[in-house]
Design a protein around this motif. Structure first.
Motif, PDB file in Angstrom:
ATOM      1  N   GLY A  98       0.813  -1.206   0.000  1.00 45.02           N
ATOM      2  CA  GLY A  98       0.000   0.000   0.000  1.00 45.02           C
ATOM      3  C   GLY A  98       0.847   1.258   0.000  1.00 45.02           C
ATOM      4  O   GLY A  98       0.572   2.213  -0.746  1.00 45.02           O
ATOM      5  N   VAL A  99       1.904   1.270   0.818  1.00 42.07           N
ATOM      6  CA  VAL A  99       2.779   2.449   0.905  1.00 42.07           C
ATOM      7  C   VAL A  99       3.505   2.674  -0.418  1.00 42.07           C
ATOM      8  O   VAL A  99       3.604   3.812  -0.917  1.00 42.07           O
ATOM      9  CB  VAL A  99       3.784   2.280   2.058  1.00 42.07           C
ATOM     10  N   THR A 100       4.025   1.606  -1.013  1.00 40.28           N
ATOM     11  CA  THR A 100       4.758   1.763  -2.267  1.00 40.28           C
ATOM     12  C   THR A 100       3.819   2.107  -3.425  1.00 40.28           C
ATOM     13  O   THR A 100       4.223   2.807  -4.363  1.00 40.28           O
ATOM     14  CB  THR A 100       5.551   0.487  -2.592  1.00 40.28           C
ATOM     15  N   SER A 101       2.582   1.641  -3.376  1.00 41.89           N
ATOM     16  CA  SER A 101       1.598   2.052  -4.390  1.00 41.89           C
ATOM     17  C   SER A 101       1.336   3.547  -4.297  1.00 41.89           C
ATOM     18  O   SER A 101       1.218   4.238  -5.315  1.00 41.89           O
ATOM     19  CB  SER A 101       0.288   1.284  -4.201  1.00 41.89           C
ATOM     20  N   ALA A 187      -3.848   7.074 -11.143  1.00 38.21           N
ATOM     21  CA  ALA A 187      -4.955   6.341 -10.530  1.00 38.21           C
ATOM     22  C   ALA A 187      -4.724   4.836 -10.552  1.00 38.21           C
ATOM     23  O   ALA A 187      -5.243   4.115  -9.691  1.00 38.21           O
ATOM     24  CB  ALA A 187      -6.268   6.680 -11.228  1.00 38.21           C
ATOM     25  N   VAL A 188      -3.946   4.323 -11.526  1.00 34.96           N
ATOM     26  CA  VAL A 188      -3.738   2.880 -11.591  1.00 34.96           C
ATOM     27  C   VAL A 188      -2.933   2.391 -10.391  1.00 34.96           C
ATOM     28  O   VAL A 188      -2.983   1.202 -10.045  1.00 34.96           O
ATOM     29  CB  VAL A 188      -3.049   2.454 -12.909  1.00 34.96           C
ATOM     30  N   PHE A 189      -2.190   3.280  -9.753  1.00 35.83           N
ATOM     31  CA  PHE A 189      -1.451   2.919  -8.540  1.00 35.83           C
ATOM     32  C   PHE A 189      -2.218   3.308  -7.273  1.00 35.83           C
ATOM     33  O   PHE A 189      -2.281   2.543  -6.307  1.00 35.83           O
ATOM     34  CB  PHE A 189      -0.081   3.598  -8.539  1.00 35.83           C
ATOM     35  N   LEU A 190      -2.797   4.500  -7.270  1.00 33.30           N
ATOM     36  CA  LEU A 190      -3.472   4.987  -6.067  1.00 33.30           C
ATOM     37  C   LEU A 190      -4.717   4.181  -5.728  1.00 33.30           C
ATOM     38  O   LEU A 190      -5.127   4.138  -4.560  1.00 33.30           O
ATOM     39  CB  LEU A 190      -3.835   6.468  -6.235  1.00 33.30           C
ATOM     40  N   VAL A 191      -5.298   3.504  -6.718  1.00 31.06           N
ATOM     41  CA  VAL A 191      -6.492   2.696  -6.437  1.00 31.06           C
ATOM     42  C   VAL A 191      -6.162   1.542  -5.486  1.00 31.06           C
ATOM     43  O   VAL A 191      -7.039   1.007  -4.804  1.00 31.06           O
ATOM     44  CB  VAL A 191      -7.089   2.161  -7.765  1.00 31.06           C
ATOM     45  N   ASN A 192      -4.882   1.170  -5.409  1.00 33.51           N
ATOM     46  CA  ASN A 192      -4.491   0.085  -4.504  1.00 33.51           C
ATOM     47  C   ASN A 192      -4.641   0.464  -3.035  1.00 33.51           C
ATOM     48  O   ASN A 192      -4.845  -0.413  -2.181  1.00 33.51           O
ATOM     49  CB  ASN A 192      -3.031  -0.305  -4.740  1.00 33.51           C
ATOM     50  N   VAL A 193      -4.482   1.737  -2.729  1.00 37.00           N
ATOM     51  CA  VAL A 193      -4.409   2.158  -1.325  1.00 37.00           C
ATOM     52  C   VAL A 193      -5.678   1.819  -0.543  1.00 37.00           C
ATOM     53  O   VAL A 193      -5.606   1.169   0.511  1.00 37.00           O
ATOM     54  CB  VAL A 193      -4.065   3.658  -1.233  1.00 37.00           C
ATOM     55  N   PRO A 194      -6.879   2.226  -0.989  1.00 36.27           N
ATOM     56  CA  PRO A 194      -8.072   1.843  -0.226  1.00 36.27           C
ATOM     57  C   PRO A 194      -8.296   0.332  -0.196  1.00 36.27           C
ATOM     58  O   PRO A 194      -8.800  -0.208   0.805  1.00 36.27           O
ATOM     59  CB  PRO A 194      -9.219   2.562  -0.956  1.00 36.27           C
ATOM     60  N   VAL A 198      -8.644  -1.973   3.315  1.00 37.79           N
ATOM     61  CA  VAL A 198      -9.710  -2.946   3.573  1.00 37.79           C
ATOM     62  C   VAL A 198      -9.103  -4.326   3.814  1.00 37.79           C
ATOM     63  O   VAL A 198      -9.502  -5.058   4.737  1.00 37.79           O
ATOM     64  CB  VAL A 198     -10.704  -2.997   2.397  1.00 37.79           C
ATOM     65  N   GLY A 199      -8.106  -4.697   3.001  1.00 35.78           N
ATOM     66  CA  GLY A 199      -7.463  -5.994   3.152  1.00 35.78           C
ATOM     67  C   GLY A 199      -6.783  -6.162   4.491  1.00 35.78           C
ATOM     68  O   GLY A 199      -6.866  -7.225   5.120  1.00 35.78           O
ATOM     69  N   LEU A 200      -6.100  -5.119   4.967  1.00 33.74           N
ATOM     70  CA  LEU A 200      -5.447  -5.187   6.273  1.00 33.74           C
ATOM     71  C   LEU A 200      -6.465  -5.353   7.396  1.00 33.74           C
ATOM     72  O   LEU A 200      -6.249  -6.124   8.342  1.00 33.74           O
ATOM     73  CB  LEU A 200      -4.603  -3.927   6.496  1.00 33.74           C
TER      74      LEU A 200
END
Length: 481
Positions: A98-101, A187-194, A198-200
């Motif tokens: 998430g941080v690297t995304s 956005a293709v990277f930032l979409v990973n953050v949310p 949720v996954g965590l």
């Protein structure tokens, strides 16, 4: 398949913790993220290059840096999970992803993006081996078979969905009000953050902790030699064409067989002396694992090579935008999804001959795609690709989930981490090789032959790979647990 007694078998006197339905959903969600991010960049590269003024060689590194770090560290990630606890490594790897995304999405320059992608690949290597290792250790019987089938379906669908999602996100430009026009690629990277958040949250509550009953130390020499071996092969193949094949690429390729032999010799010696090698040679005494890995190579090379080539051909040759290029793959994704759902019943009835049938069906679909490219060029889009894409999706779904199940079917829970790491390393290396070989072939032929002829020629080469996959499938065990 009956249980096979091997030198690797280690039985635990304690019943393994159970992985429930929500926990399985969580680890499968995590399994999808690294594969989506490997393919999501394909349709975003032109926009990244324009926005960050990146050269072709730097853009290659945006893809290759992630893939190399991912492939090189996967086996080590599996071993660390065995040693320190798979849930712990899973949570840490997901948080780092998430941080690297976030770092990728906010990268101010092309080289900053390359560095963030390398770090993102390393985070993926810490997270993904724990998914399969947890499934192997926390499920049994029919639940494990179902979970492995779902993992294979998730992996295949993620590879296609990544390219579709990438096209939609790039074109939607939801971040233009923050970063300016032409910045939809972020956005293709930032979409990973949310998704990671949720996954965590879910993982902390639903994923059980598992680890090897006899923790084994990290094999330092083996780790270094494996990393050097993979880098010597993958780095020149992924960067050579864009860099003009300088001297270092040929020296690196020449060093590859010597490094590979050195790695094998060091691991075999450690095994004989009773130490713990990074990749125990005795692991390959398992026929199912050995033959399954051999089949993964041509399948994954063809899959990734096709996805890269079709993305370039549709955008730069057929003149489609990122959304249209992504949506052209929807028939493949839809049929892959529904066939994967039916896959376990077919396997129970027909065994691993389902894989052979899948190769034949995929070959038919690929031939129809070639025919569409030949007849319809440059009007190549969703309608023209629909028949071939839909049939190819069916064929691929009959192969990938089954092969994943076969590879790990006899690996004991105590070696689940290293077994998972070896399988995913093989797959990831093959994905990188597919882009490097088929992608290089296509891009080298296009200036002289034209896009259409280059595409058809490259697909013919992939068709040969599909034929090889079908032949190798005949040597698989007839049944699979």
């Amino acid at each position: 398949m009956t249980e096979t007694t091997t030198p690797l078998a280690v039985r635990s006197p304690v019943a393994p913790p159970a992985l429930g339905g929500l926990g399985l959903f969580t680890v499968l969600l995590a399994a999808a993220l690294p594969l989506i991010d490997f393919f999501i960049v394909n349709v975003a590269l032109p926009t990244i290059g324009a926005d960050l003024a990146a050269s072709e060689s730097v853009l290659e590194l945006v893809v290759a840096g992630y893939g190399l770090a991912y492939a090189v560290l996967l086996v080590l990630g599996g071993r660390l999970g065995d040693l320190f606890g798979r849930r712990r490594l899973f949570l840490g790897g997901m948080a780092a992803f998430g941080v690297t995304s976030l770092a990728c999405g906010l990268a101010p320059t092309a080289w900053t993006l390359v560095a963030a992608r390398v770090a993102q690949g390393a985070a993926s290597a810490a997270m993904l081996p724990q998914v399969l290792a947890t499934i192997q250790s926390a499920t049994a019987g029919s639940r494990r078979a179902k979970a492995m089938g779902l993992y294979g379906a998730t992996a295949g669908l993620a590879m296609v969905a990544g390219q579709i999602l990438g096209g939609v996100l790039v074109a939607a430009t939801p971040l233009s009000f923050l970063f300016g026009a032409g910045t939809g690629w972020r956005a293709v990277f930032l979409v990973n953050v949310p998704v990671v958040l949720v996954g965590l949250f879910l993982a902390a509550r639903t994923v059980p902790e598992t680890r090897a009953q006899r923790p084994e130390p990290v094999d330092g020499p083996g780790t270094v030699l494996l990393a050097a071996t993979l880098l010597a092969l993958l780095a020149p193949l992924t960067e050579g064409r864009a860099a003009g094949w300088p001297l270092w690429t040929w020296l690196s390729l020449a060093a590859f067989p010597f490094l590979a032999w050195s790695f094998y010799a060091v691991e075999r010696r450690a095994d004989r002396l009773g130490r713990t090698p990074l990749v125990p040679p005795s692991l390959f005494e398992l026929v199912s694992l050995r033959r399954g890995l051999l089949l993964i190579l041509p399948f994954s090379m063809g899959f990734s090579g096709f996805m890269f080539v079709i993305a370039v051909a549709l955008q730069e040759g057929a003149g489609l935008g990122p959304v249209q290029a992504g949506l052209a793959l929807i028939p493949l994704a839809v049929t892959f999804l529904f066939t994967s759902i039916a896959g376990p019943r077919l396997i129970a009835r027909y065994g691993t001959r389902v894989v052979t049938a899948g190769a034949v069906i995929q070959a038919v679909g690929l031939a129809l795609i070639m025919l569409a490219a030949w007849r319809s060029w440059p009007d190549l889009g969703l309608v023209a690709l629909l028949p071939g894409g839909a049939i190819a999706g069916v064929g691929q779904a009959l192969q990938l989930p089954v092969v994943f199940r076969i590879v790990l079917s006899e690996v004991p829970p105590a070696r689940a981490g290293v077994g998972s790491g070896v399988m995913i390393t093989t797959q990831q290396s093959a994905l990188a090789l597919g882009v490097a070989t088929l992608g290089t072939l296509f891009l080298s032929l296009a200036p002289g032959m034209g896009m259409r002829n280059a595409l058809v020629t490259t697909l013919l080469v992939q068709l040969a790979g599909v034929a090889l996959t079908g032949l190798l499938s005949l040597r698989l065990p007839r049944t699979v647990v």
